[in-house]
Design an enzyme around this catalytic site. Sequence first.
Site, mmCIF file in Angstrom:
data_model
loop_
_atom_site.group_PDB
_atom_site.id
_atom_site.type_symbol
_atom_site.label_atom_id
_atom_site.label_comp_id
_atom_site.label_asym_id
_atom_site.label_seq_id
_atom_site.Cartn_x
_atom_site.Cartn_y
_atom_site.Cartn_z
ATOM 1 N N LYS A 1 -30.496 78.766 30.504
ATOM 2 C CA LYS A 1 -29.640 79.872 30.045
ATOM 3 C C LYS A 1 -29.399 79.624 28.554
ATOM 4 O O LYS A 1 -29.158 78.479 28.165
ATOM 5 C CB LYS A 1 -28.327 79.865 30.824
ATOM 6 C CG LYS A 1 -27.401 81.033 30.509
ATOM 7 C CD LYS A 1 -26.149 81.010 31.400
ATOM 8 C CE LYS A 1 -25.270 82.214 31.124
ATOM 9 N NZ LYS A 1 -24.030 82.216 31.923
ATOM 10 N N GLU B 1 -32.230 75.376 35.838
ATOM 11 C CA GLU B 1 -31.975 76.787 35.509
ATOM 12 C C GLU B 1 -31.616 76.939 34.036
ATOM 13 O O GLU B 1 -30.529 76.541 33.619
ATOM 14 C CB GLU B 1 -30.831 77.304 36.393
ATOM 15 C CG GLU B 1 -30.467 78.747 36.107
ATOM 16 C CD GLU B 1 -29.383 79.269 37.051
ATOM 17 O OE1 GLU B 1 -29.180 78.682 38.132
ATOM 18 O OE2 GLU B 1 -28.743 80.262 36.691
ATOM 19 N N ASP C 1 -22.580 87.894 29.498
ATOM 20 C CA ASP C 1 -23.246 87.575 30.768
ATOM 21 C C ASP C 1 -22.722 88.501 31.858
ATOM 22 O O ASP C 1 -21.628 88.317 32.383
ATOM 23 C CB ASP C 1 -22.920 86.104 31.086
ATOM 24 C CG ASP C 1 -23.557 85.617 32.363
ATOM 25 O OD1 ASP C 1 -24.390 86.353 32.926
ATOM 26 O OD2 ASP C 1 -23.209 84.501 32.785
ATOM 27 N N GLU D 1 -33.568 82.896 35.865
ATOM 28 C CA GLU D 1 -32.637 83.984 36.207
ATOM 29 C C GLU D 1 -32.920 85.173 35.295
ATOM 30 O O GLU D 1 -33.012 85.028 34.076
ATOM 31 C CB GLU D 1 -31.188 83.521 36.047
ATOM 32 C CG GLU D 1 -30.203 84.666 36.285
ATOM 33 C CD GLU D 1 -28.758 84.221 36.405
ATOM 34 O OE1 GLU D 1 -28.485 83.230 37.096
ATOM 35 O OE2 GLU D 1 -27.904 84.891 35.791
ATOM 36 N N ASP E 1 -24.214 89.670 34.960
ATOM 37 C CA ASP E 1 -24.466 89.449 36.403
ATOM 38 C C ASP E 1 -24.462 90.755 37.186
ATOM 39 O O ASP E 1 -23.802 90.871 38.227
ATOM 40 C CB ASP E 1 -23.410 88.492 37.005
ATOM 41 C CG ASP E 1 -23.678 87.041 36.642
ATOM 42 O OD1 ASP E 1 -24.837 86.700 36.357
ATOM 43 O OD2 ASP E 1 -22.718 86.249 36.646
ATOM 44 N N HIS F 1 -22.250 75.855 45.491
ATOM 45 C CA HIS F 1 -21.911 74.673 44.701
ATOM 46 C C HIS F 1 -21.111 73.759 45.631
ATOM 47 O O HIS F 1 -20.374 74.266 46.492
ATOM 48 C CB HIS F 1 -20.995 75.009 43.528
ATOM 49 C CG HIS F 1 -21.563 75.960 42.538
ATOM 50 N ND1 HIS F 1 -21.433 77.317 42.634
ATOM 51 C CD2 HIS F 1 -22.249 75.740 41.389
ATOM 52 C CE1 HIS F 1 -22.021 77.902 41.605
ATOM 53 N NE2 HIS F 1 -22.526 76.971 40.837
ATOM 54 N N MET G 1 -30.602 76.243 49.584
ATOM 55 C CA MET G 1 -30.358 75.638 48.269
ATOM 56 C C MET G 1 -28.889 75.276 48.114
ATOM 57 O O MET G 1 -28.020 76.010 48.572
ATOM 58 C CB MET G 1 -30.778 76.637 47.182
ATOM 59 C CG MET G 1 -30.533 76.228 45.754
ATOM 60 S SD MET G 1 -28.849 76.525 45.137
ATOM 61 C CE MET G 1 -29.034 78.082 44.281
ATOM 62 N N ASP H 1 -33.204 83.270 40.586
ATOM 63 C CA ASP H 1 -31.906 83.959 40.608
ATOM 64 C C ASP H 1 -32.116 85.410 40.189
ATOM 65 O O ASP H 1 -32.483 85.696 39.043
ATOM 66 C CB ASP H 1 -30.914 83.283 39.644
ATOM 67 C CG ASP H 1 -30.239 82.073 40.284
ATOM 68 O OD1 ASP H 1 -30.597 81.723 41.429
ATOM 69 O OD2 ASP H 1 -29.358 81.471 39.635
ATOM 70 N N ASP I 1 -27.937 86.144 42.406
ATOM 71 C CA ASP I 1 -26.859 85.499 41.648
ATOM 72 C C ASP I 1 -26.215 86.570 40.777
ATOM 73 O O ASP I 1 -26.546 86.721 39.601
ATOM 74 C CB ASP I 1 -27.415 84.340 40.808
ATOM 75 C CG ASP I 1 -26.294 83.573 40.116
ATOM 76 O OD1 ASP I 1 -25.114 83.842 40.430
ATOM 77 O OD2 ASP I 1 -26.588 82.721 39.263
ATOM 78 N N HIS J 1 -30.509 85.620 32.366
ATOM 79 C CA HIS J 1 -30.580 84.598 31.324
ATOM 80 C C HIS J 1 -31.755 84.867 30.389
ATOM 81 O O HIS J 1 -31.648 84.668 29.177
ATOM 82 C CB HIS J 1 -30.685 83.212 31.946
ATOM 83 C CG HIS J 1 -29.489 82.841 32.781
ATOM 84 N ND1 HIS J 1 -29.397 81.653 33.447
ATOM 85 C CD2 HIS J 1 -28.344 83.514 33.059
ATOM 86 C CE1 HIS J 1 -28.237 81.599 34.102
ATOM 87 N NE2 HIS J 1 -27.592 82.727 33.883
ATOM 88 N N ASP K 1 -17.686 75.028 46.075
ATOM 89 C CA ASP K 1 -17.463 76.324 46.720
ATOM 90 C C ASP K 1 -17.066 76.083 48.169
ATOM 91 O O ASP K 1 -16.390 76.903 48.795
ATOM 92 C CB ASP K 1 -18.737 77.186 46.737
ATOM 93 C CG ASP K 1 -19.205 77.553 45.348
ATOM 94 O OD1 ASP K 1 -18.392 77.502 44.409
ATOM 95 O OD2 ASP K 1 -20.403 77.884 45.197
HETATM 96 C C1 GCO Z 1 -24.257 81.459 35.483
HETATM 97 C C2 GCO Z 1 -25.302 80.783 36.342
HETATM 98 C C3 GCO Z 1 -24.734 80.211 37.605
HETATM 99 C C4 GCO Z 1 -25.707 79.287 38.292
HETATM 100 C C5 GCO Z 1 -25.039 78.569 39.395
HETATM 101 C C6 GCO Z 1 -25.992 77.725 40.198
HETATM 102 O O1 GCO Z 1 -24.653 82.184 34.593
HETATM 103 O O2 GCO Z 1 -23.066 81.247 35.707
HETATM 104 O O3 GCO Z 1 -26.304 81.695 36.610
HETATM 105 O O4 GCO Z 1 -24.373 81.271 38.456
HETATM 106 O O5 GCO Z 1 -26.806 79.965 38.769
HETATM 107 O O6 GCO Z 1 -24.031 77.783 38.866
HETATM 108 O O7 GCO Z 1 -26.293 76.588 39.542
HETATM 109 MN MN MN Z 2 -27.864 81.637 38.051
HETATM 110 MN MN MN Z 3 -26.183 83.475 35.309
#
Ligand code: GCO
Ligand code: MN
Ligand code: MN
Length: 379
Positions: A188, A186, A260, A222, A262, A59, A93, A250, A292, A225, A62
């Site tokens: 979600k 993306e 969520d 993703e 991850d 980002h 990216m 992702d 991700d 998601h 970041d």
């Molecule tokens: C989440 C998202 C993020 C995005 C990231 C890139 O659930 O927080 O997946 O990780 O992928 O902000 O745009």
């Molecule tokens: Mn993501």
């Molecule tokens: Mn995510």
Amino acid sequence: MSDNYNHLIPQAADRFTFGLWTVGNRGRDPFGDAVRPPLSPIDAVRELSRLGAQGVTLHDNDLVPMEASQEQRNQIVRDFKMALEDYHMQVPMVTVNLFYDPVFKDGAFTSSAPWVRRFAIDKAKRAMDLGVELGAGIFVLWGGREGAEVEASKDPRDALKWYREGINALTEHILTQGYSMRIALEPKPNEPRSDIYLPTVGSMLAFIHTLSHPELVGVNPEVAHAKMAGLNPVHEVAQAIDQGKLFHIDLNDQRIARFDQDLRFGSDDIKGTFYLVKLLEDSDYQGPRHFDAHAYRTEDVAGVWDFARGSMRSYLAYREKVRQFYQDQEIQGALRRIQDLNREKSGMEDESALNWWRERGYAYEELDQLVTELLLGLR
Ligand code: GCO
Ligand code: MN
Ligand code: MN
């Protein structure tokens, strides 16, 4: 983890990438503070390169803190580019943070406040400029706070209209600047908002066709998601491929009906992950395999690198299973028998053929058991 599995050692050609925010995740959650020290972008580049990744993603913030002056920004970018060169790492990216600053609490492109929408578009354009400077060809847009809790607060049709205006402004920016960059949206379904607009790959794909430059816009599905929406990630990704819209992906893991999570790629849903890797490897998707996800909160710094190493190693292990799937005589035999039967009966007269299809079994039990045993290491 030292062993003789040389085929599980990542190579640049595997195109593994990690977000700076993934290995940089400090384990904060809504119930507890950071458990790990900050990780500088340059340290992340060095360690990921050592582990065999091809690149990093980021980002805008970041890398460049929100409050940095132009001069500070340029210095940070210069140093970072030097590190990329030193460690032979790419940035395929970049993305933009449109969710952390309190100004985005009611969304960015879909905020009810025109000033916030304008600020969000400008911030996204600057993030694109940064991406181009770093050599990125993909700009991911995750509408983290593009959603609502209070339906009375805005008409969802307005939100979609504003969302469209925002993305049209970004494609305009690409064209006027002459960038060779494409946008990947993306989806979600929820978190951090109660409901996020355009929650699935399917809704994103339909939305893309309403944009001024749909050819510049695709999706970034993703795994987690799709699962949060109760959907099958393999089918989500397949639809994106079918439409020529899989611009980025992702990779992570997630249990259905949870927050969520991850989770590390391939760590939970072994069968689902196998079919996803099979789909990617069978398709002509040439883009990055982007992780991700983040290490468990129980982990220290060493655990973060175990997480990163494990993500890539698992992808390669699943890919090896795909290869075995195609080489397994019994599995291929079972598939061939099904196909042969289909062909054999296609010459029959309609009514008798239909009756035959009504009565026959497809032998998918046998096939599924064979694949299960392959994944369990019994074959
Ligand atoms: C989440 C998202 C993020 C995005 C990231 C890139 O659930 O927080 O997946 O990780 O992928 O902000 O745009
Ligand atoms: Mn993501
Ligand atoms: Mn995510």
